[in-house]
Design a protein around this motif. Sequence first.
Motif, PDB file in Angstrom:
ATOM      1  N   THR A 141       0.832  -1.211   0.000  1.00  0.00           N
ATOM      2  CA  THR A 141       0.000   0.000   0.000  1.00  0.00           C
ATOM      3  C   THR A 141       0.859   1.251   0.000  1.00  0.00           C
ATOM      4  OG1 THR A 141      -0.155  -0.104   2.412  1.00  0.00           O
ATOM      5  CG2 THR A 141      -1.927  -1.112   1.164  1.00  0.00           C
ATOM      6  N   LYS A 142       2.154   1.130   0.359  1.00  0.00           N
ATOM      7  CA  LYS A 142       3.021   2.302   0.354  1.00  0.00           C
ATOM      8  C   LYS A 142       3.370   2.741  -1.060  1.00  0.00           C
ATOM      9  CE  LYS A 142       5.018   1.583   4.942  1.00  0.00           C
ATOM     10  NZ  LYS A 142       6.241   1.404   5.723  1.00  0.00           N
ATOM     11  N   SER A 143       2.997   1.938  -2.074  1.00  0.00           N
ATOM     12  CA  SER A 143       3.221   2.359  -3.449  1.00  0.00           C
ATOM     13  C   SER A 143       2.134   3.301  -3.921  1.00  0.00           C
ATOM     14  CB  SER A 143       3.271   1.130  -4.368  1.00  0.00           C
ATOM     15  OG  SER A 143       2.004   0.491  -4.408  1.00  0.00           O
ATOM     16  N   LYS A 144       1.191   3.619  -3.016  1.00  0.00           N
ATOM     17  CA  LYS A 144       0.108   4.531  -3.347  1.00  0.00           C
ATOM     18  C   LYS A 144       0.065   5.673  -2.331  1.00  0.00           C
ATOM     19  CE  LYS A 144      -2.984   1.278  -5.682  1.00  0.00           C
ATOM     20  NZ  LYS A 144      -1.912   0.446  -6.175  1.00  0.00           N
ATOM     21  N   VAL A 145      -0.250   6.861  -2.810  1.00  0.00           N
ATOM     22  CA  VAL A 145      -0.406   8.042  -1.960  1.00  0.00           C
ATOM     23  C   VAL A 145      -1.847   8.515  -2.079  1.00  0.00           C
ATOM     24  CG1 VAL A 145       0.327  10.408  -1.513  1.00  0.00           C
ATOM     25  CG2 VAL A 145       2.007   8.705  -2.282  1.00  0.00           C
ATOM     26  N   ILE A 146      -2.534   8.633  -0.948  1.00  0.00           N
ATOM     27  CA  ILE A 146      -3.922   9.104  -0.950  1.00  0.00           C
ATOM     28  C   ILE A 146      -3.974  10.486  -0.318  1.00  0.00           C
ATOM     29  CG2 ILE A 146      -6.265   8.684  -0.096  1.00  0.00           C
ATOM     30  CD1 ILE A 146      -5.693   5.716  -0.207  1.00  0.00           C
ATOM     31  N   VAL A 147      -4.546  11.431  -1.044  1.00  0.00           N
ATOM     32  CA  VAL A 147      -4.704  12.802  -0.567  1.00  0.00           C
ATOM     33  C   VAL A 147      -6.182  13.044  -0.317  1.00  0.00           C
ATOM     34  CG1 VAL A 147      -4.329  15.235  -1.087  1.00  0.00           C
ATOM     35  CG2 VAL A 147      -2.694  13.512  -1.916  1.00  0.00           C
ATOM     36  N   ALA A 148      -6.531  13.432   0.913  1.00  0.00           N
ATOM     37  CA  ALA A 148      -7.939  13.591   1.296  1.00  0.00           C
ATOM     38  C   ALA A 148      -8.174  14.985   1.866  1.00  0.00           C
ATOM     39  CB  ALA A 148      -8.347  12.535   2.315  1.00  0.00           C
ATOM     40  N   GLY A 149      -9.174  15.694   1.315  1.00  0.00           N
ATOM     41  CA  GLY A 149      -9.572  16.981   1.864  1.00  0.00           C
ATOM     42  C   GLY A 149      -8.585  18.098   1.588  1.00  0.00           C
ATOM     43  N   GLY A 150      -8.659  19.148   2.453  1.00  0.00           N
ATOM     44  CA  GLY A 150      -7.833  20.323   2.267  1.00  0.00           C
ATOM     45  C   GLY A 150      -8.654  21.495   1.743  1.00  0.00           C
ATOM     46  N   CYS A 151      -7.977  22.473   1.154  1.00  0.00           N
ATOM     47  CA  CYS A 151      -8.640  23.661   0.606  1.00  0.00           C
ATOM     48  C   CYS A 151      -8.312  23.797  -0.881  1.00  0.00           C
ATOM     49  CB  CYS A 151      -8.187  24.916   1.347  1.00  0.00           C
ATOM     50  SG  CYS A 151      -8.705  24.984   3.073  1.00  0.00           S
ATOM     51  N   ASN A 152      -9.271  24.328  -1.648  1.00  0.00           N
ATOM     52  CA  ASN A 152      -9.037  24.556  -3.072  1.00  0.00           C
ATOM     53  C   ASN A 152      -8.468  25.953  -3.306  1.00  0.00           C
ATOM     54  OD1 ASN A 152     -11.197  26.296  -2.806  1.00  0.00           O
ATOM     55  ND2 ASN A 152     -12.670  24.937  -3.817  1.00  0.00           N
ATOM     56  N   ASP A 153      -8.396  26.366  -4.572  1.00  0.00           N
ATOM     57  CA  ASP A 153      -7.810  27.675  -4.906  1.00  0.00           C
ATOM     58  C   ASP A 153      -8.599  28.832  -4.313  1.00  0.00           C
ATOM     59  OD1 ASP A 153      -5.861  26.403  -6.307  1.00  0.00           O
ATOM     60  OD2 ASP A 153      -6.821  26.601  -8.258  1.00  0.00           O
ATOM     61  N   ASN A 154      -9.879  28.598  -4.069  1.00  0.00           N
ATOM     62  CA  ASN A 154     -10.732  29.642  -3.488  1.00  0.00           C
ATOM     63  C   ASN A 154     -10.772  29.579  -1.962  1.00  0.00           C
ATOM     64  OD1 ASN A 154     -11.488  30.545  -6.096  1.00  0.00           O
ATOM     65  ND2 ASN A 154     -13.021  28.913  -6.221  1.00  0.00           N
ATOM     66  N   GLU A 155      -9.862  28.788  -1.386  1.00  0.00           N
ATOM     67  CA  GLU A 155      -9.770  28.604   0.066  1.00  0.00           C
ATOM     68  C   GLU A 155     -11.054  28.014   0.652  1.00  0.00           C
ATOM     69  OE1 GLU A 155      -8.456  32.127   2.013  1.00  0.00           O
ATOM     70  OE2 GLU A 155      -6.497  32.122   1.028  1.00  0.00           O
ATOM     71  N   GLU A 156     -11.752  27.215  -0.149  1.00  0.00           N
ATOM     72  CA  GLU A 156     -12.932  26.501   0.327  1.00  0.00           C
ATOM     73  C   GLU A 156     -12.515  25.100   0.769  1.00  0.00           C
ATOM     74  OE1 GLU A 156     -16.236  28.425  -2.735  1.00  0.00           O
ATOM     75  OE2 GLU A 156     -15.070  26.661  -3.337  1.00  0.00           O
ATOM     76  N   VAL A 159     -12.756  21.246   1.176  1.00  0.00           N
ATOM     77  CA  VAL A 159     -13.332  20.267   0.246  1.00  0.00           C
ATOM     78  C   VAL A 159     -13.317  18.860   0.846  1.00  0.00           C
ATOM     79  CG1 VAL A 159     -12.673  21.603  -1.781  1.00  0.00           C
ATOM     80  CG2 VAL A 159     -11.084  19.901  -0.869  1.00  0.00           C
ATOM     81  N   ASP A 160     -14.062  17.956   0.194  1.00  0.00           N
ATOM     82  CA  ASP A 160     -14.107  16.550   0.596  1.00  0.00           C
ATOM     83  C   ASP A 160     -13.448  15.652  -0.446  1.00  0.00           C
ATOM     84  OD1 ASP A 160     -15.927  16.767  -1.433  1.00  0.00           O
ATOM     85  OD2 ASP A 160     -17.673  16.096  -0.283  1.00  0.00           O
ATOM     86  N   PHE A 161     -12.730  16.255  -1.417  1.00  0.00           N
ATOM     87  CA  PHE A 161     -12.143  15.500  -2.509  1.00  0.00           C
ATOM     88  C   PHE A 161     -11.093  14.504  -2.001  1.00  0.00           C
ATOM     89  CE2 PHE A 161     -12.735  19.598  -5.171  1.00  0.00           C
ATOM     90  CZ  PHE A 161     -14.099  19.337  -5.264  1.00  0.00           C
ATOM     91  N   VAL A 162     -11.009  13.352  -2.687  1.00  0.00           N
ATOM     92  CA  VAL A 162      -9.999  12.333  -2.368  1.00  0.00           C
ATOM     93  C   VAL A 162      -9.382  11.855  -3.677  1.00  0.00           C
ATOM     94  CG1 VAL A 162      -9.521  10.122  -1.265  1.00  0.00           C
ATOM     95  CG2 VAL A 162     -11.320  11.608  -0.342  1.00  0.00           C
ATOM     96  N   GLU A 163      -8.064  11.877  -3.747  1.00  0.00           N
ATOM     97  CA  GLU A 163      -7.357  11.397  -4.935  1.00  0.00           C
ATOM     98  C   GLU A 163      -6.267  10.414  -4.523  1.00  0.00           C
ATOM     99  OE1 GLU A 163      -6.787  14.503  -8.284  1.00  0.00           O
ATOM    100  OE2 GLU A 163      -6.626  15.633  -6.417  1.00  0.00           O
ATOM    101  N   MET A 164      -5.920   9.522  -5.423  1.00  0.00           N
ATOM    102  CA  MET A 164      -4.869   8.537  -5.153  1.00  0.00           C
ATOM    103  C   MET A 164      -3.827   8.593  -6.279  1.00  0.00           C
ATOM    104  SD  MET A 164      -5.242   4.408  -4.643  1.00  0.00           S
ATOM    105  CE  MET A 164      -5.913   4.135  -6.297  1.00  0.00           C
ATOM    106  N   PHE A 165      -2.560   8.634  -5.870  1.00  0.00           N
ATOM    107  CA  PHE A 165      -1.461   8.616  -6.836  1.00  0.00           C
ATOM    108  C   PHE A 165      -0.765   7.272  -6.752  1.00  0.00           C
ATOM    109  CE2 PHE A 165       2.965   9.536  -8.147  1.00  0.00           C
ATOM    110  CZ  PHE A 165       2.699   9.952  -9.444  1.00  0.00           C
ATOM    111  N   ASP A 166      -0.721   6.546  -7.848  1.00  0.00           N
ATOM    112  CA  ASP A 166      -0.062   5.244  -7.924  1.00  0.00           C
ATOM    113  C   ASP A 166       1.377   5.460  -8.381  1.00  0.00           C
ATOM    114  OD1 ASP A 166       0.881   2.676  -8.674  1.00  0.00           O
ATOM    115  OD2 ASP A 166      -1.184   1.978  -8.887  1.00  0.00           O
ATOM    116  N   LEU A 167       2.336   5.197  -7.466  1.00  0.00           N
ATOM    117  CA  LEU A 167       3.747   5.445  -7.779  1.00  0.00           C
ATOM    118  C   LEU A 167       4.245   4.544  -8.903  1.00  0.00           C
ATOM    119  CD1 LEU A 167       5.081   5.827  -4.123  1.00  0.00           C
ATOM    120  CD2 LEU A 167       4.854   7.643  -5.819  1.00  0.00           C
TER     121      LEU A 167
END
Length: 379
Positions: free
Chosen positions: A206-221, A223-231
Amino acid sequence: MATYLYGFEEDRFQQAVSQYLKCVICRNVLRDPVTCRDHQHLFCRACITTHLANFERCPSCNEELNVETLSDAPRVVTNVLSELKIRCDFYKRGCIKFVELGDLEKHCKECEFGPAICSNQGCYLDVNRRDLMYHERAVCERRRVECHNCVELRQEMSTMKRTLTEMNEKLDMAAGNEEMKCDLKEMAKQLERISMQLQHGGGMNTKSKVIVAGGCNDNEEVVDFVEMFDLSKQAWTLLQPMNRCRSTASAVVYNNQMIVSGGFDNEDDVLNSLEALENLDEVSPLSTWEDIPAELPQNLFGHQSVVFNDNLLVVGGGGDDDLRFDNISEVSLVPPCTSKLLASMTKKTAAHGMECFDDKLVIVGGGNPEESHASSHAV
């Protein structure tokens, strides 16, 4: 021999109960009421049955009495009792409902806070009914964790064993063939490697994948977005969103699941809830987030967390009114999901870094706007 229960404690009832509806013997509210033969003194069936085993007389009027001569309580008594509002039998397990006494047995059979035993072999932990599925599939140490690569590894092992057998047969016919001996040694090493993988839960890293969850967008809103980067594939995949928008939350990986806790939501409220993305080995765009029946000790953002001995250790962070905390708390991931304070840091801090080494926590940096120096370089 029949088993009877004694009277109900009065503090379980929504309102004070008349003395007329209490057992003469146990002084609690009548349960399964019966009366003596002539004077209709009221008792719980369990209480008077125990009494009559030693004294065959009514404890109130002293008339001769035995179990066979007991009478059922008048209907008016049973009707009044059945309409009294009482706490569920499982109120100490978390149920807050008041139900009519006449419906109590039915409610308790269906109550989501009733006891349920984990079916995983070797566990048998008593949890609330509503938490059983989550416990058995997500947090139980005895649960079966399916590894999608094990079948492939076993097939590869089987193929290599057949090849090794064939090479052994050829080696018998060609004694002294050094090249074939080297091939055999290499095959043996590969078999040993695959065996070790199977014994230690070999599967996708599972360490070959990076999951990014939440944070703020360009408008400083937030968010609930979740993305996964497969190394390995060098590619991003959009996953299902979290149940709540979260910024400056904390995330840990535990038991093949990603747990996210706290943070700000999109209304600028600080959260204390947890949710998890399960089965990280098989995560896909269809994988959904599940709420965890646990809460942080207080609303927190900018905190750090780590799992130690199946408990979530929560360190520092900010809260409502921009407060900062120095708490090191423990949150149980197993129902009833309680939390407790373990220790305090020397300073209140948030947005710090943290790592766990064996049984030690290393906390780095962070900040506290209440101090003259908002950020810290302390370790």
